[in-house]
Write a protein that holds these residues in place. Structure first.
Motif, PDB file in Angstrom:
ATOM      1  N   GLY A  47      29.898  49.240  23.967  1.00  0.00           N
ATOM      2  CA  GLY A  47      31.256  49.015  23.498  1.00  0.00           C
ATOM      3  C   GLY A  47      31.804  50.221  22.766  1.00  0.00           C
ATOM      4  N   GLU A  48      32.601  49.964  21.736  1.00  0.00           N
ATOM      5  CA  GLU A  48      33.208  51.052  20.977  1.00  0.00           C
ATOM      6  C   GLU A  48      32.428  51.334  19.701  1.00  0.00           C
ATOM      7  N   GLU A  49      31.217  50.784  19.605  1.00  0.00           N
ATOM      8  CA  GLU A  49      30.512  50.786  18.320  1.00  0.00           C
ATOM      9  C   GLU A  49      29.911  52.132  17.934  1.00  0.00           C
ATOM     10  N   LEU A  50      29.623  52.984  18.908  1.00  0.00           N
ATOM     11  CA  LEU A  50      28.947  54.247  18.598  1.00  0.00           C
ATOM     12  C   LEU A  50      29.763  55.446  19.082  1.00  0.00           C
ATOM     13  N   PRO A 103      48.731  50.129  14.198  1.00  0.00           N
ATOM     14  CA  PRO A 103      48.496  50.216  15.647  1.00  0.00           C
ATOM     15  C   PRO A 103      47.086  49.784  16.078  1.00  0.00           C
ATOM     16  N   GLN A 104      46.246  49.388  15.128  1.00  0.00           N
ATOM     17  CA  GLN A 104      44.848  49.090  15.488  1.00  0.00           C
ATOM     18  C   GLN A 104      44.420  47.749  14.908  1.00  0.00           C
ATOM     19  N   THR A 156      33.024  53.054  24.970  1.00  0.00           N
ATOM     20  CA  THR A 156      34.483  53.097  25.118  1.00  0.00           C
ATOM     21  C   THR A 156      35.092  53.755  23.892  1.00  0.00           C
ATOM     22  N   ASP A 157      36.396  54.006  23.968  1.00  0.00           N
ATOM     23  CA  ASP A 157      37.075  54.438  22.745  1.00  0.00           C
ATOM     24  C   ASP A 157      37.415  53.199  21.922  1.00  0.00           C
ATOM     25  N   GLU A 158      38.046  53.411  20.773  1.00  0.00           N
ATOM     26  CA  GLU A 158      38.224  52.300  19.830  1.00  0.00           C
ATOM     27  C   GLU A 158      39.387  51.381  20.180  1.00  0.00           C
ATOM     28  N   ARG A 159      40.189  51.748  21.185  1.00  0.00           N
ATOM     29  CA  ARG A 159      41.360  50.928  21.478  1.00  0.00           C
ATOM     30  C   ARG A 159      40.981  49.663  22.237  1.00  0.00           C
ATOM     31  N   ASN A 188      35.712  45.662  25.043  1.00  0.00           N
ATOM     32  CA  ASN A 188      35.166  47.010  25.204  1.00  0.00           C
ATOM     33  C   ASN A 188      33.668  46.994  25.490  1.00  0.00           C
ATOM     34  N   LEU A 189      32.984  46.009  24.919  1.00  0.00           N
ATOM     35  CA  LEU A 189      31.557  45.867  25.202  1.00  0.00           C
ATOM     36  C   LEU A 189      31.370  45.638  26.705  1.00  0.00           C
TER      37      LEU A 189
END
Lengths: 442, 207
Positions: B176-179, A384-385, B136-139, B145-146
């Motif tokens: 972004g989702e990096e941290l 899913p990722q 952001t979250d990882e999705r 996301n950045l």
């Protein structure tokens, strides 16, 4: 002489990278392991006889084993098990064709490694069409202890191209980002480069701040990437031979998503200097910057078509991300993806025919490929990722990032979806893969 | 081999020292500085510690010693904040994070008071600047996301400016989702990671 100098330089670089790695982590080199999780039922049988070596000491590289692993990893070949071989010839003059015809092996690779001096070798290989009893290839490669592995990849490249008609990509490399998380505030990000089979991963850049989006220059000499070392997203490039870094873009706002044009003269990026992120093209020689898109939404992730005429990119203009195409000289964008509510991070295939992208359905992110001529849309992976699709330079496989057991791993899938493999690094999360061009900068 | 383990040990020691060095200011912040450093609203000046502790729901409840507790100010969030108000753990200013819905850069109403307080603080202290760091979250893809994280930070800036924060005091950064703050791939972790953080130079509460 020239070649020798180059070898010496690259060896030096490797040693210094190794030292850097030891100095920072105090740990041994991480090892990348490749596991084939699904092979193709269309794989061609081939017999690869273990290469003869009569020296007293074992060779540092088992050449025929590397060749066999390369060919099997491509999903295009299925090698005969050694115990099923009725004989193990090392040269064409000793082949009993009937043996191999009985085993229904259309192709046979034999070889021999000879010592040609202190630490020097010759790798003699021959590829045969068994049914016709005819030699297809015959090479003698000079090698040293250090280059035996590279020679094995060259042999695999030649065999692959001779039989499939497509250039082999076994001598190429991959770049990726690995992350070690000790706590939410304590992480180490490493930009790494490894051989295409995952061998010899080495750290090129290390930072306590995020690194993402590595991308190769077409000559294989540089990687451009996004670094947060100054607490904002900026684009840097590192010379893989010298380790020297250079800032390419540090405007206010986001400097992201770098992508070199196929001729290496331009760098496409997403910059938010004028508000929302838009696609820009930086001329590497004149340093002139040209704005390509003018949106009020998110425009990012540019990817060049192989002819350098078109930029594919992600736009959020309809409220959710979709892929658009625009002339690399600017103009009116045209929407390319219409399948579902989320398509992003496009990568154009080297032959220009296909566009790989991240496709989401019901919250599951998968790698999909769209045939730009027929509009056929195929979802290749299970999610899913899954993200960051990157084509092998011969267009046969797609490397991408996925998750397994809560950890980032790299995986590869063939364009027909039949072959799947995982690349497992012993330490850290891995992500953001980028497959190198054929040029290896060496 | 000896050399390597020695090197590792040395590195470990250096890291350990660095960690200790980092711990100290954090400990000071959460444990509270001496009462003279703290912002006390005018109407509470001169009260004894016991009186202060008795006043508010936060008095003594957070386990701090009596000298550091007092009631919330009546003026929040629209105070004319003095500079040191940032160090007051009971002020709205101690809240430095706002959270977002999935794929959204809309500032939720529940964070209005916190952001108004920060806007007023920045308006009262034009020499102070704040970094707005979006996450952001990882999705979704990392570069998208950045961009989204920067939009979140910009949405917060917009809000702060609406309530009087000087434009030049507010700097926006997308990470972004990096941290991620929370690890794992659960809805709870995602919700915690979709955030914008207000980071004041030299006043990182990490909360």
């Amino acid at each position: 002489m020239h070649l020798l100098q180059r070898t010496a330089v690259s060896t030096f670089c490797f040693v210094s990278f190794l030292c850097v790695s030891l100095g920072f982590s105090g740990a041994a080199q991480a090892v990348l392991e490749i596991r084939i999780t699904q092979s193709s039922d269309l794989a061609r049988p081939i017999a690869i006889v273990p290469f003869e070596w009569q020296g007293e000491q074992a060779l540092p590289t088992d050449v025929s084993s590397v060749v066999r692993t390369d060919l099997e990893r491509s999903g295009q070949f299925k090698a005969l098990a050694e115990e099923d071989m009725l004989a193990k010839p090392s040269a064409g003059s000793r082949i009993n064709w009937q043996n191999w015809r009985t085993l229904e092996m259309p192709h046979l690779l034999v070889g021999k490694i000879r010592s040609t001096g202190e630490g020097r070798y010759a790798v003699d290989v021959q590829l045969f069409d068994v049914n016709r009893g005819r030699q297809l290839l015959g090479y003698s490669y000079p090698a040293t202890a250090k280059t035996l592995r590279r020679t094995a990849h060259k042999v695999a490249d030649e065999v692959y191209e001779e039989i499939t008609g497509v250039r082999g990509a076994f001598s190429t490399r991959i770049a990726f980002v690995s992350v070690e998380t000790r706590s939410a505030k304590d992480r180490t990000f490493s930009l790494q480069v490894a051989d295409a089979d995952g061998h010899a991963p080495r750290t090129v850049v290390r930072s306590s701040q995020p690194i993402l989006s590595p991308t190769w220059s077409p000559d294989g000499m540089h990687l451009a990437y996004v670094s947060f070392r100054n607490r904002q997203a900026e684009v840097f490039a590192v010379n893989l031979r010298t380790g020297k870094e250079q800032k390419l873009s540090g405007f206010d706002g986001i400097n992201g998503a770098p992508a070199f044009s196929p001729d290496g003269n331009q760098l496409a990026m997403a910059l938010s200097r004028s508000g929302n992120p838009d696609i820009y093209v930086l001329d590497m020689k004149t340093r002139q910057l040209k704005q390509i898109t003018r949106g009020y939404s998110i425009e990012t992730e540019p990817s060049w078509s192989s002819d350098g005429d078109t930029l594919y990119y992600t736009s959020g203009r309809t409220g959710s991300p979709q892929i658009y195409a625009v002339s690399a000289r600017g103009g009116t964008p045209k929407r390319v993806s219409f399948e579902g509510g989320y398509n992003a991070s496009a990568a154009a295939s080297p032959d220009g025919r296909n566009l790989a992208m991240v496709h989401s359905q019901r919250g599951s992110y998968r790698i999909a490929v769209k045939d730009l001529k027929s509009d056929l849309f195929r979802v290749l992976t299970d999610g899913p990722q899954d993200e960051s699709p990157s084509f092998a330079p011969n267009g046969q496989m797609l490397l991408y990032a996925t998750q397994k057991g809560g950890k980032g791993v790299l995986a590869a899938v063939s364009l027909d979806g039949r072959v799947k493999q995982e690349l497992l690094l012993t330490e850290g999360d891995i992500r953001e893969p980028a497959w190198s061009p054929f040029n290896n900068g060496q | 081999m000896m050399m390597k383990s020695f090197k590792s040990a040395l590195l470990f020691s250096v890291c350990a020292i660095a960690l200790v060095a980092c711990e100290t200011p954090g400990g000071t912040q959460s444990g509270g500085t001496s009462s003279t450093d703290e912002f006390l609203p005018d109407d509470q000046q001169g009260l004894t510690d016991e009186e202060l502790a008795a006043q508010g729901p936060n008095g003594g409840a957070n386990g701090q010693s009596g000298t550091e507790t007092f009631a919330l100010s009546d003026c929040e969030p629209e105070c004319d904040y003095p500079r040191e108000a940032l160090d007051n753990p009971d002020s709205l200013l101690s809240k430095r994070m706002v959270f977002f819905a999935f794929d959204s850069d809309q500032v939720k109403e529940e964070f209005n008071d916190v952001l108004i307080a920060h806007a007023k603080y920045l308006a009262s202290n034009p020499d102070v600047s704040v970094r707005l760091e979006g996450h952001t979250d990882e999705r979704g893809t990392r570069e998208y996301n950045l961009a989204l994280s920067e939009r979140r930070a910009k949405a917060v800036r917009q809000f702060l400016m609406l309530y009087g924060a000087p434009a030049e005091s507010v700097n926006v950064y997308g990470f972004g989702e990096e941290l991620p703050l929370a690890l794992g791939s659960t809805e709870e972790a995602y919700a915690e990671n979709r955030r914008a953080e207000l980071v004041y130079d030299g006043n990182d509460l990490s909360q």
